[in-house]
Design a protein around this motif. Sequence first.
Motif, PDB file in Angstrom:
ATOM      1  N   THR A 193       0.834  -1.196   0.000  1.00 61.24           N
ATOM      2  CA  THR A 193       0.000   0.000   0.000  1.00 61.24           C
ATOM      3  C   THR A 193       0.875   1.255   0.000  1.00 61.24           C
ATOM      4  O   THR A 193       2.054   1.207   0.335  1.00 61.24           O
ATOM      5  CB  THR A 193      -0.925   0.008   1.230  1.00 61.24           C
ATOM      6  N   LYS A 194       0.241   2.364  -0.362  1.00 61.19           N
ATOM      7  CA  LYS A 194       0.927   3.647  -0.445  1.00 61.19           C
ATOM      8  C   LYS A 194      -0.169   4.695  -0.334  1.00 61.19           C
ATOM      9  O   LYS A 194      -1.156   4.624  -1.066  1.00 61.19           O
ATOM     10  CB  LYS A 194       1.616   3.733  -1.811  1.00 61.19           C
ATOM     11  N   PRO A 195      -0.004   5.644   0.579  1.00 67.06           N
ATOM     12  CA  PRO A 195      -1.083   6.610   0.819  1.00 67.06           C
ATOM     13  C   PRO A 195      -1.645   7.213  -0.478  1.00 67.06           C
ATOM     14  O   PRO A 195      -0.866   7.605  -1.351  1.00 67.06           O
ATOM     15  CB  PRO A 195      -0.437   7.682   1.691  1.00 67.06           C
ATOM     16  N   PHE A 196      -2.944   7.298  -0.559  1.00 64.95           N
ATOM     17  CA  PHE A 196      -3.699   7.810  -1.698  1.00 64.95           C
ATOM     18  C   PHE A 196      -3.619   6.879  -2.917  1.00 64.95           C
ATOM     19  O   PHE A 196      -4.611   6.690  -3.607  1.00 64.95           O
ATOM     20  CB  PHE A 196      -3.255   9.231  -2.119  1.00 64.95           C
ATOM     21  N   ILE A 197      -2.450   6.310  -3.186  1.00 64.44           N
ATOM     22  CA  ILE A 197      -2.264   5.567  -4.430  1.00 64.44           C
ATOM     23  C   ILE A 197      -2.872   4.177  -4.354  1.00 64.44           C
ATOM     24  O   ILE A 197      -3.515   3.710  -5.307  1.00 64.44           O
ATOM     25  CB  ILE A 197      -0.751   5.460  -4.760  1.00 64.44           C
ATOM     26  N   ARG A 198      -2.682   3.528  -3.224  1.00 60.80           N
ATOM     27  CA  ARG A 198      -3.182   2.157  -3.098  1.00 60.80           C
ATOM     28  C   ARG A 198      -3.360   1.889  -1.607  1.00 60.80           C
ATOM     29  O   ARG A 198      -2.387   1.700  -0.889  1.00 60.80           O
ATOM     30  CB  ARG A 198      -2.199   1.172  -3.729  1.00 60.80           C
ATOM     31  N   THR A 199      -4.604   1.940  -1.173  1.00 58.16           N
ATOM     32  CA  THR A 199      -4.873   1.703   0.248  1.00 58.16           C
ATOM     33  C   THR A 199      -5.977   0.658   0.377  1.00 58.16           C
ATOM     34  O   THR A 199      -6.744   0.442  -0.568  1.00 58.16           O
ATOM     35  CB  THR A 199      -5.309   3.003   0.958  1.00 58.16           C
ATOM     36  N   LEU A 200      -6.020   0.034   1.531  1.00 57.23           N
ATOM     37  CA  LEU A 200      -6.998  -1.016   1.787  1.00 57.23           C
ATOM     38  C   LEU A 200      -8.419  -0.517   1.558  1.00 57.23           C
ATOM     39  O   LEU A 200      -9.265  -1.218   1.010  1.00 57.23           O
ATOM     40  CB  LEU A 200      -6.865  -1.448   3.253  1.00 57.23           C
TER      41      LEU A 200
END
Lengths: 530, 530
Positions: A193-200
């Motif tokens: 995950t990566k904030p804003f880009i790919r989150t749960l």
Amino acid sequence: MGALRLPALTSFFTVRSPAPAIKQRLRLPLRRPFSTAEKVVGAVVDKEKERVITPRSEDFNAWYLDVIANAELADYGPVRGTMVIRPYGYAIWEAIQEYMNVKFKETGHSNMYFPQFIPYSFIEKEASHVEGFSPELALVTVGGGKELEEKLVVRPTSETIVNHMFTQWIHSYRDLPLMINQWANVTRWEMRTKPFIRTLEFLWQEGHTAHATAEEAEEEAMQMIDVYTKFAYEQAAIPVIAGRKSRVETFAGASTTYTIEAMMGDRKALQAGTSHNLGQNFSRAFGTQFTDENGQRQHVWQTSWAISTRFVGGIIMTHGDDAGLLLPPRLAPLQVVIVPIWKKDNEKTGVLTASSSVKETLQAAGIKVKIDDTDQRTPGWKFNFYEMKGVPLRIEIGPRDVSSGTVVISRRDVPGKQGKVFGISMEPSALVAYVKDKLNEVQSSLLERATTFRDSNIVDVYSYNELKEAIAQGKWARGPWSAGDEEELKVKEETGATIRCFPFEQPEGPKKCLMTGNSADEVAIFAKSY
Amino acid sequence: MGALRLPALTSFFTVRSPAPAIKQRLRLPLRRPFSTAEKVVGAVVDKEKERVITPRSEDFNAWYLDVIANAELADYGPVRGTMVIRPYGYAIWEAIQEYMNVKFKETGHSNMYFPQFIPYSFIEKEASHVEGFSPELALVTVGGGKELEEKLVVRPTSETIVNHMFTQWIHSYRDLPLMINQWANVTRWEMRTKPFIRTLEFLWQEGHTAHATAEEAEEEAMQMIDVYTKFAYEQAAIPVIAGRKSRVETFAGASTTYTIEAMMGDRKALQAGTSHNLGQNFSRAFGTQFTDENGQRQHVWQTSWAISTRFVGGIIMTHGDDAGLLLPPRLAPLQVVIVPIWKKDNEKTGVLTASSSVKETLQAAGIKVKIDDTDQRTPGWKFNFYEMKGVPLRIEIGPRDVSSGTVVISRRDVPGKQGKVFGISMEPSALVAYVKDKLNEVQSSLLERATTFRDSNIVDVYSYNELKEAIAQGKWARGPWSAGDEEELKVKEETGATIRCFPFEQPEGPKKCLMTGNSADEVAIFAKSY
């Protein structure tokens, strides 16, 4: 080393024109860094502490996380991979929503809301849909203290439940087109995950439509990717490339996926929005039928389309620089910050009065503006702070400005003296015109800069070797392609790049596939991506 | 028997003034009734079918479900107890959001977003919170195909996760007050559900604030219940009674709960919004501390407050009548419907041109208006249809109106000829003024009517017997109360009524508890409730 340093609290008091903030160390009140998850201990939190924004050129990912933490855009949630969107970050999302909501309604869509719990059996009904989504599902198995008979999927997307309902609402051709949208949270159990880009969990809008003919559905899918494209260019100042996804990259359950692909500051591609022509895939799986004008039962033709909070990440990574965030004026929660500057107490009143009056003038003209008049921070500190927050324009008002009835205006996108203009009249109509003009200039210049950057990083390639070289240099490769899924996967394995899209804008003339040498109808764009 | 009948498609063509719609049978295109959950079978759905709205007086609950189904406000979701909010219902919620968002920002709150998955351990930290919520939790136990180490709660409310984050953001008194709000979905595993009123998942806003002193928190909690009260009166035309909850009815984890209580058409009470003074309950459980001006560590004082999609149910049950929905103009998605009326083809163009021009005039004045010019329905059918949809005003334009440059305007809240005025000038400024005036009149008259209804159904009681009698008659009982929790529970057991609130507005003079005869400081309101 090489990090950005903000002037200490006491040393910057009289400076009107701080040196460009680049390559200094940024000193700010302690912000819990995004990249560490431990709890801040009570005893140390009230001190001023140095915070560093890693230079963008040094470590893009660290820079990104530092900007998010320092500009207070988001924070980690307690559950791995989840994100708290803080007010400043959420305000950017609200600006996106505000624009989109108008466009969606103009194009005939109504907002509504579907439940987020979907019976597991629904997900299994469309074969490629279940294949695409089942590894990412969060499942509710207990409700009200009891094990559930059928486990529930927390929606990763809503095509299945939408079709379940459409099947009940659509009876005749008179019920078509049915065009709706919802603003909602969705959950996908992502591993990296990566904030804003790919989150749960993330926020998005998902449009869902049903039509009587294949042509109408295709038109709708194209219309919505066009809405997204215009938004990207005109509001976010992101020169996306719009096109069609390859079969391999098509949405699980769609016939065709259209996409807008944006080039981030590290030249990786970001899929920033998609619009799917679903054909009759879901209507066949769910029996969504209508009676046509001849009394025949037909399956509806459908589309779905979405943009998400990922777009906020795209804005950060397109425009941000070593000084921090840089926001396009049309989406900036704060377009202008006014920094009043005084040394002596007898100057204070005049400066603050003038500042308030300037603020009111701008506010009345619909400009998002605030004054930072705290005396706990120096003007220099404030300059760097609001630069880091990406506020497009800064207005400085000091005692000399008050006596001359003028202000100083600085552009966030042009560092130092070059971006600073003295002696702008405070006279309301002149000032409003000047500020609006400057905001437009910043907006255009961001788009221009991003376009130049994008174009200088796309290489036309005519062979697989050229493609590999371009990708190895971190660039996007654009070349003719008519090879199969297998070759596409080979490119991915060997270079890390995927086909981002077959762009709508195609070069003319005959083409030969860069991989097979066979004739090709289209060029594709290959790039590494988020 | 006694149900509402809409004129058949062909019989109503020339009628200008249909008889009041009461006690007729409502004939509308088939809408899947809310109260049946089976799937509509493809083969029968395209026919016109009779639909019945049960008279309100006959069966309030059946009437409510019929209105929701026929007006297309909501539908059942596939998972028991879930609800799909359809565009017309969602538009009412959007009108609520639009008003509230402005008020929240005016009072210093910022929107943001917290993740919906909360570690189970968080819920257990505040003793009365876990006791209140644990029976209603939905738990995620599987993510990405794997059993989770710690099960996750799908948020039933966010105090715990908010405090977890506040603890990281709040360091010194300079970080206070911290005042935020989120618009979100929440999940409570309710056993007895009812559309809008109580569903497994619903939409709401939840405000959360942290303050340096108990006084500030109390002021904030009171301020927000006041915002809700004003909204109820001025926008929803619902004369709620604002007050304090009894200890028994206080929110799980709050020190004090303030509430607005609305009387529905069946005289049951609906808790329509709450504002909690949380004291230091959550800050102690989560260690949410700040350093005060003297360098001392202190726990913050907090509030939380919420209204939800339940309010839409409250609007339906306050104002609706046998003809269907009746919406207060300030929240109506559609304030004016224009029904053009023509018999002969040569009349059609003139009537439609005049209708369009009236529509544009009203739209330009900010009035929400549409024309229904389909020729597949008779004017009479349309009259009843938009009455059922609760549209506050109807404008009829026929050939005679076109030649005289006038329109006919009917009020939804005054049935039949009494609510109908002929010969209103089409001249734009006159027409706009008239329509705005009428919308205001409808708005006030709804509030007035609901207030009269409320007041005639509240009985002052001075003994338990009088209380029992009032409740048995379906009324609200207001009487002095200083007895304990045990007596309160006894009232509930014996009468079905609970203390809805100790109203802020209290009668003067000495009082004696209706139950114990001891002296009492306040009157309480007892009622059966949703």
